[in-house]
Design a protein around this motif. Structure first.
Motif, PDB file in Angstrom:
ATOM      1  N   MET A   1       0.807  -1.218   0.000  1.00 61.58           N
ATOM      2  CA  MET A   1       0.000   0.000   0.000  1.00 61.58           C
ATOM      3  C   MET A   1       0.845   1.276   0.000  1.00 61.58           C
ATOM      4  N   SER A   2       2.156   1.156   0.108  1.00 59.46           N
ATOM      5  CA  SER A   2       3.014   2.341   0.245  1.00 59.46           C
ATOM      6  C   SER A   2       2.994   3.247  -0.976  1.00 59.46           C
ATOM      7  N   ILE A   3       2.724   2.685  -2.134  1.00 57.48           N
ATOM      8  CA  ILE A   3       2.778   3.478  -3.368  1.00 57.48           C
ATOM      9  C   ILE A   3       1.720   4.573  -3.377  1.00 57.48           C
ATOM     10  N   PHE A   4       0.611   4.332  -2.715  1.00 57.36           N
ATOM     11  CA  PHE A   4      -0.473   5.310  -2.716  1.00 57.36           C
ATOM     12  C   PHE A   4      -0.081   6.569  -1.938  1.00 57.36           C
ATOM     13  N   ASP A   5       0.751   6.406  -0.907  1.00 55.39           N
ATOM     14  CA  ASP A   5       1.245   7.570  -0.161  1.00 55.39           C
ATOM     15  C   ASP A   5       2.065   8.489  -1.058  1.00 55.39           C
ATOM     16  N   ILE A   6       2.863   7.884  -1.935  1.00 51.58           N
ATOM     17  CA  ILE A   6       3.709   8.676  -2.831  1.00 51.58           C
ATOM     18  C   ILE A   6       2.858   9.562  -3.725  1.00 51.58           C
ATOM     19  N   PHE A   7       1.811   8.997  -4.286  1.00 57.75           N
ATOM     20  CA  PHE A   7       0.968   9.782  -5.195  1.00 57.75           C
ATOM     21  C   PHE A   7       0.139  10.815  -4.443  1.00 57.75           C
ATOM     22  N   GLU A   8      -0.354  10.449  -3.287  1.00 60.12           N
ATOM     23  CA  GLU A   8      -1.134  11.419  -2.508  1.00 60.12           C
ATOM     24  C   GLU A   8      -0.259  12.611  -2.114  1.00 60.12           C
ATOM     25  N   LYS A   9       0.983  12.355  -1.727  1.00 62.67           N
ATOM     26  CA  LYS A   9       1.900  13.438  -1.361  1.00 62.67           C
ATOM     27  C   LYS A   9       2.230  14.333  -2.550  1.00 62.67           C
ATOM     28  N   ASN A  10       2.170  13.762  -3.748  1.00 63.67           N
ATOM     29  CA  ASN A  10       2.440  14.538  -4.957  1.00 63.67           C
ATOM     30  C   ASN A  10       1.178  15.121  -5.587  1.00 63.67           C
ATOM     31  N   LYS A  11       0.114  15.216  -4.776  1.00 61.51           N
ATOM     32  CA  LYS A  11      -1.104  15.942  -5.119  1.00 61.51           C
ATOM     33  C   LYS A  11      -1.972  15.276  -6.176  1.00 61.51           C
ATOM     34  N   TYR A  12      -1.810  13.977  -6.357  1.00 61.76           N
ATOM     35  CA  TYR A  12      -2.774  13.253  -7.191  1.00 61.76           C
ATOM     36  C   TYR A  12      -4.059  13.096  -6.388  1.00 61.76           C
ATOM     37  N   GLU A  13      -5.184  13.037  -7.097  1.00 66.55           N
ATOM     38  CA  GLU A  13      -6.477  13.021  -6.397  1.00 66.55           C
ATOM     39  C   GLU A  13      -7.228  11.701  -6.499  1.00 66.55           C
ATOM     40  N   SER A  14      -6.971  10.920  -7.546  1.00 63.28           N
ATOM     41  CA  SER A  14      -7.770   9.705  -7.709  1.00 63.28           C
ATOM     42  C   SER A  14      -7.086   8.752  -8.677  1.00 63.28           C
ATOM     43  N   PHE A  15      -7.688   7.572  -8.849  1.00 69.31           N
ATOM     44  CA  PHE A  15      -7.095   6.577  -9.732  1.00 69.31           C
ATOM     45  C   PHE A  15      -8.154   5.575 -10.188  1.00 69.31           C
ATOM     46  N   LEU A  16      -7.908   4.988 -11.347  1.00 69.88           N
ATOM     47  CA  LEU A  16      -8.736   3.909 -11.871  1.00 69.88           C
ATOM     48  C   LEU A  16      -8.013   2.589 -11.669  1.00 69.88           C
ATOM     49  N   LEU A  17      -8.758   1.551 -11.360  1.00 68.83           N
ATOM     50  CA  LEU A  17      -8.206   0.203 -11.268  1.00 68.83           C
ATOM     51  C   LEU A  17      -8.746  -0.647 -12.409  1.00 68.83           C
ATOM     52  N   TYR A  18      -7.845  -1.468 -12.979  1.00 64.55           N
ATOM     53  CA  TYR A  18      -8.202  -2.420 -14.023  1.00 64.55           C
ATOM     54  C   TYR A  18      -7.711  -3.799 -13.614  1.00 64.55           C
ATOM     55  N   ASP A  19      -8.397  -4.853 -14.085  1.00 68.46           N
ATOM     56  CA  ASP A  19      -7.821  -6.185 -13.905  1.00 68.46           C
ATOM     57  C   ASP A  19      -6.791  -6.411 -15.007  1.00 68.46           C
ATOM     58  N   ASN A  20      -6.088  -7.543 -14.932  1.00 73.86           N
ATOM     59  CA  ASN A  20      -4.991  -7.772 -15.873  1.00 73.86           C
ATOM     60  C   ASN A  20      -5.456  -8.120 -17.283  1.00 73.86           C
ATOM     61  N   TYR A  21      -6.770  -8.156 -17.496  1.00 73.62           N
ATOM     62  CA  TYR A  21      -7.304  -8.328 -18.853  1.00 73.62           C
ATOM     63  C   TYR A  21      -7.723  -6.990 -19.458  1.00 73.62           C
ATOM     64  N   GLY A  22      -7.545  -5.913 -18.708  1.00 72.00           N
ATOM     65  CA  GLY A  22      -7.881  -4.589 -19.224  1.00 72.00           C
ATOM     66  C   GLY A  22      -9.292  -4.135 -18.936  1.00 72.00           C
ATOM     67  N   TYR A  23     -10.008  -4.871 -18.068  1.00 73.57           N
ATOM     68  CA  TYR A  23     -11.370  -4.475 -17.737  1.00 73.57           C
ATOM     69  C   TYR A  23     -11.383  -3.534 -16.530  1.00 73.57           C
ATOM     70  N   LEU A  24     -12.167  -2.497 -16.634  1.00 72.85           N
ATOM     71  CA  LEU A  24     -12.274  -1.490 -15.589  1.00 72.85           C
ATOM     72  C   LEU A  24     -12.936  -2.068 -14.337  1.00 72.85           C
ATOM     73  N   ILE A  25     -12.314  -1.825 -13.179  1.00 76.62           N
ATOM     74  CA  ILE A  25     -12.905  -2.218 -11.899  1.00 76.62           C
ATOM     75  C   ILE A  25     -13.626  -1.045 -11.260  1.00 76.62           C
ATOM     76  N   GLY A  26     -13.006   0.136 -11.261  1.00 79.99           N
ATOM     77  CA  GLY A  26     -13.693   1.278 -10.672  1.00 79.99           C
ATOM     78  C   GLY A  26     -12.803   2.489 -10.500  1.00 79.99           C
ATOM     79  N   LEU A  27     -13.431   3.571 -10.055  1.00 74.95           N
ATOM     80  CA  LEU A  27     -12.760   4.840  -9.750  1.00 74.95           C
ATOM     81  C   LEU A  27     -12.624   4.948  -8.237  1.00 74.95           C
TER      82      LEU A  27
END
Length: 242
Positions: free
Chosen positions: A165-191
């Motif tokens: 889970m540490s990677i999310f801290d890096i992006f939050e500290k760099n002012k990112y606001e959100s992210f999309l998740l996909y499975d390894n087949y390229g299908y969208l999981i959610g925002l």
């Protein structure tokens, strides 16, 4: 499969600059270029067997730049062993080897290629080295906040003793606001945003139990993320209907 579709949706009238870390023989680059003509791509690959083919594939293509180096969070020469199978190579730092490899940070690589300082999207697929690559991109993440598309494979990352889970801290500290998740087949999981990390951790563990992994698209602006989510949801529904 998701990445070329995503890039098409974020294209504007200017040329998109993309950095592909873990470029392999250029398969992702080929997919991107097949549907997105107005792009310039910096391919970063340390395995000489793959860069030899990369150079053959793109020697005549001025829109592709190749940097032969491995990428990590520290610039150094390091003894490594490469586990090559099924068209990919995994770095094993724990095996004894006489092979010395050059590692640069992504910030350093981009400084070597100043035309990519205004990078629009970074893609990272390095079989468990992804977090190290992203920790070495702190300057570009802080100053430019490009889209970042990376692999989150718990089994590979755990072998490198990464806190999942540490990677999310890096992006939050760099002012990112959100992210999309996909499975390894390229299908969208959610925002998702950074208030939902407990749920994200559950999804990561579920996917790992199923021997699957996630791709993550980090997005600096929540409004852009919402627009992209809506568009991607429509695209996935269209694909499933077929």
């Amino acid at each position: 499969k998701a990445l070329p579709r995503i890039i098409k949706k974020i294209e504007d009238n200017s040329k998109l600059h993309i950095v592909d870390v873990g470029a392999n023989v250029g398969d992702t680059t080929a997919l991107i270029k097949s549907s997105n003509k107005n792009v310039k791509i910096l391919c970063v690959e340390g395995n000489s067997a793959y860069t030899s083919l990369l150079n053959k594939n793109y020697a005549q293509d001025s829109s592709v730049v190749i940097e032969e180096t491995f990428c990590s969070d520290i610039s150094e020469m390091k003894s490594i062993s490469l586990d090559t199978k099924s068209g990919t190579a995994t770095i094993d730092l724990n095996s004894v080897s006489d092979t010395q490899a050059k590692f640069l940070t992504l910030d350093e690589i981009i400084q070597k290629h100043p035309e990519f300082i205004e990078v629009d999207l970074i893609k990272v697929d390095t079989d468990g080295f992804d977090y190290k690559v992203l920790r070495g991109a702190n300057e570009i993440l802080r100053n430019k906040q490009p889209f970042v598309f990376f692999e989150l494979d718990k089994s590979f990352l755990s072998k490198n003793n990464e806190n999942i889970m540490s990677i999310f801290d890096i992006f939050e500290k760099n002012k990112y606001e959100s992210f999309l998740l996909y499975d390894n087949y390229g299908y969208l999981i959610g925002l998702f945003d950074f208030t939902k990390l407990d749920l994200v951790e559950d999804i990561i563990n579920y996917m790992d139990n199923k021997k699957m992994y996630l791709d993550v698209l980090m997005i600096k602006d929540i409004n852009i993320a919402k627009e992209l989510y809506k568009s991607e949801k429509e695209s996935i529904e269209s694909i499933l209907e077929k």
